[in-house]
Design an enzyme around this catalytic site. Structure first.
Site, PDB file in Angstrom:
ATOM      1  N   MET A  71       0.888  -1.163   0.000  1.00 42.12           N
ATOM      2  CA  MET A  71       0.000   0.000   0.000  1.00 42.12           C
ATOM      3  C   MET A  71       0.926   1.212   0.000  1.00 42.12           C
ATOM      4  SD  MET A  71      -3.086   0.757  -0.307  1.00 42.12           S
ATOM      5  CE  MET A  71      -4.394  -0.232   0.364  1.00 42.12           C
ATOM      6  N   ASP A  72       0.722   2.116  -0.951  1.00 45.16           N
ATOM      7  CA  ASP A  72       1.576   3.304  -1.068  1.00 45.16           C
ATOM      8  C   ASP A  72       0.938   4.488  -0.338  1.00 45.16           C
ATOM      9  OD1 ASP A  72       3.190   1.770  -2.673  1.00 45.16           O
ATOM     10  OD2 ASP A  72       2.699   2.804  -4.550  1.00 45.16           O
ATOM     11  N   GLY A  96       5.941  -5.598  -7.762  1.00 43.48           N
ATOM     12  CA  GLY A  96       5.371  -6.812  -8.363  1.00 43.48           C
ATOM     13  C   GLY A  96       3.929  -6.586  -8.774  1.00 43.48           C
ATOM     14  N   GLY A 101      27.168 -11.696 -17.709  1.00 41.22           N
ATOM     15  CA  GLY A 101      26.392 -12.913 -17.983  1.00 41.22           C
ATOM     16  C   GLY A 101      24.959 -12.695 -18.426  1.00 41.22           C
ATOM     17  N   ALA A 142       6.682   4.142 -13.119  1.00 42.93           N
ATOM     18  CA  ALA A 142       6.904   4.215 -14.575  1.00 42.93           C
ATOM     19  C   ALA A 142       7.722   3.006 -15.041  1.00 42.93           C
ATOM     20  CB  ALA A 142       7.633   5.512 -14.930  1.00 42.93           C
ATOM     21  N   ASP A 188       7.725   0.112 -13.663  1.00 37.12           N
ATOM     22  CA  ASP A 188       6.853  -1.075 -13.604  1.00 37.12           C
ATOM     23  C   ASP A 188       5.940  -1.118 -14.826  1.00 37.12           C
ATOM     24  OD1 ASP A 188       7.969  -1.625 -11.110  1.00 37.12           O
ATOM     25  OD2 ASP A 188       6.460  -0.420 -10.072  1.00 37.12           O
TER      26      ASP A 188
HETATM   27  O1  RIB Z   1       8.010   1.061  -8.390  1.00 41.11           O
HETATM   28  C1  RIB Z   1       7.114   1.804  -7.623  1.00 41.11           C
HETATM   29  C2  RIB Z   1       6.757   1.054  -6.380  1.00 41.11           C
HETATM   30  O2  RIB Z   1       7.889   0.958  -5.557  1.00 41.11           O
HETATM   31  C3  RIB Z   1       5.703   1.712  -5.510  1.00 41.11           C
HETATM   32  O3  RIB Z   1       4.393   1.373  -5.889  1.00 41.11           O
HETATM   33  C4  RIB Z   1       6.087   1.263  -4.121  1.00 41.11           C
HETATM   34  O4  RIB Z   1       5.174   0.391  -3.535  1.00 41.11           O
HETATM   35  C5  RIB Z   1       7.460   0.624  -4.256  1.00 41.11           C
HETATM   36  O5  RIB Z   1       7.394  -0.719  -4.215  1.00 41.11           O
END
Ligand code: RIB
Length: 315
Positions: free
Chosen positions: A15-16, A44, A217, A255, A257
């Site tokens: 949770m952010d 993830g 590698g 970004a 992700d």
């Molecule tokens: O990459 C961004 C994420 O990094 C955020 O959502 C936060 O939870 C951290 O894991």
């Protein structure tokens, strides 16, 4: 229509807790913020949501705690279309990230791993069927390293390509690097792995860093450089710079992700690595124009519309 082999994401769910301010404070300094928001995140889970929002089948393997955030995080993933059969639960807090976002969209993040620290090799074994049936596996470094090491050996054994986002950067064995299909650091992570190898100098260019990573590698490297674009390099001889789309960033959180989820979808849809990186840059660009991690991920229609209108406006 060929059957789409699902993408499997093994990683963190957070949770952010996001505070916005004109600028990110220096150590010891207090600044008055402009806003506060709570968003579902975790590298993830963000990558899984990026894949799902693009309409590609995705399973997530990870762990939630027993707190109030767990149910909310589960429900966000479910409504995005992520298959949750591989998500376990454990006593204690879920993962939480405390994020500061500046008015330029830059961020700094502290993650309290909570349940993510309990994602273990047993969770990989318990979900072996998902990994065996996957077209691609994505992971990051917000879960324990021994789990990532075990996962990479399973992917190598089962012949399932693994995309490793080394975020946050942490020392990895040569064996893991050799087992990874695509290694996708951002600039600061790339600098970490370059200097770990003892050959990185302050003046190293992205090209130098990619060569270092290949010599360590990695089969393929995607260097993510934000507004400077990305650089692809592989053992097969690929060397390609991909420009970024110019947009006004509101929040750059996740970004990277968005990029990884979209890059994997592109590859799974049969695009070349170059085409996949261009598509991923488009998806990441849309994500930075919106606040939050998971809420910023575009649908396929939104991503395609953005890229079409961007090129129409440039021609
Ligand atoms: O990459 C961004 C994420 O990094 C955020 O959502 C936060 O939870 C951290 O894991």
């Amino acid at each position: 229509m060929p059957i789409k082999k699902p993408i499997v994401v093994v990683g963190s769910i957070n949770m952010d807790l996001v505070a916005m301010a004109e600028r990110i404070p220096a150590i010891g300094e207090t600044v008055i913020g402009t806003d506060f928001q709570i968003h579902p995140g975790g590298k993830g889970a963000n990558q899984a949501v990026a894949v799902a929002r693009l309409g590609y089948p995705v399973h997530m393997i990870g762990k939630l705690g027993s707190d109030a955030f767990a149910a909310q995080l589960r429900s966000h993933l479910e409504s995005a279309g992520v298959n949750l059969a591989g998500i376990g639960e454990c006593a204690g807090p879920s993962g939480v990230a405390v994020i500061l976002v500046s008015s330029k969209g830059e961020n700094s993040i502290v993650v309290a791993p909570g349940a993510n620290a309990k994602v273990s090799p047993k969770d990989i074994i318990d979900n072996l069927n998902l990994i065996r049936e996957a077209g691609m596996v994505l992971t990051q470094l917000e879960i324990p390293l021994d789990t990532v090491e075990y996962l990479s050996s399973v992917c190598a054994r089962e012949n399932v390509p693994l995309v490793l986002d080394p975020a946050p950067a942490s020392k990895l064995s040569q064996k893991v690097l050799e087992q990874v299909e695509w290694f996708t650091p951002n600039e600061s992570e790339a600098a970490f792995y370059g200097s770990e190898n003892g050959t990185h100098s302050g003046s190293a260019t992205p090209v130098d860093v990619a060569e270092i990573l290949l010599s360590m590698g990695c089969k393929g490297v995607v260097l993510k450089m934000g507004s400077k674009g990305s650089y692809l390099a592989s053992q097969k001889g690929l060397r390609e710079s991909i420009p970024a789309f110019e947009v006004k960033a509101v929040d750059t959180t996740a970004a990277g992700d968005a990029f990884n989820g979209a890059f994997a979808v592109g590859l799974m849809l049969g695009k070349s690595s170059r085409e996949s990186a261009v598509f991923a840059a488009g998806v990441a660009s849309v994500s930075v124009t919106r606040a939050g991690a998971q809420p910023s991920m575009p649908t396929m229609a939104e991503a395609v519309a953005f890229m079409n209108s961007y090129s129409a406006n440039r021609s």
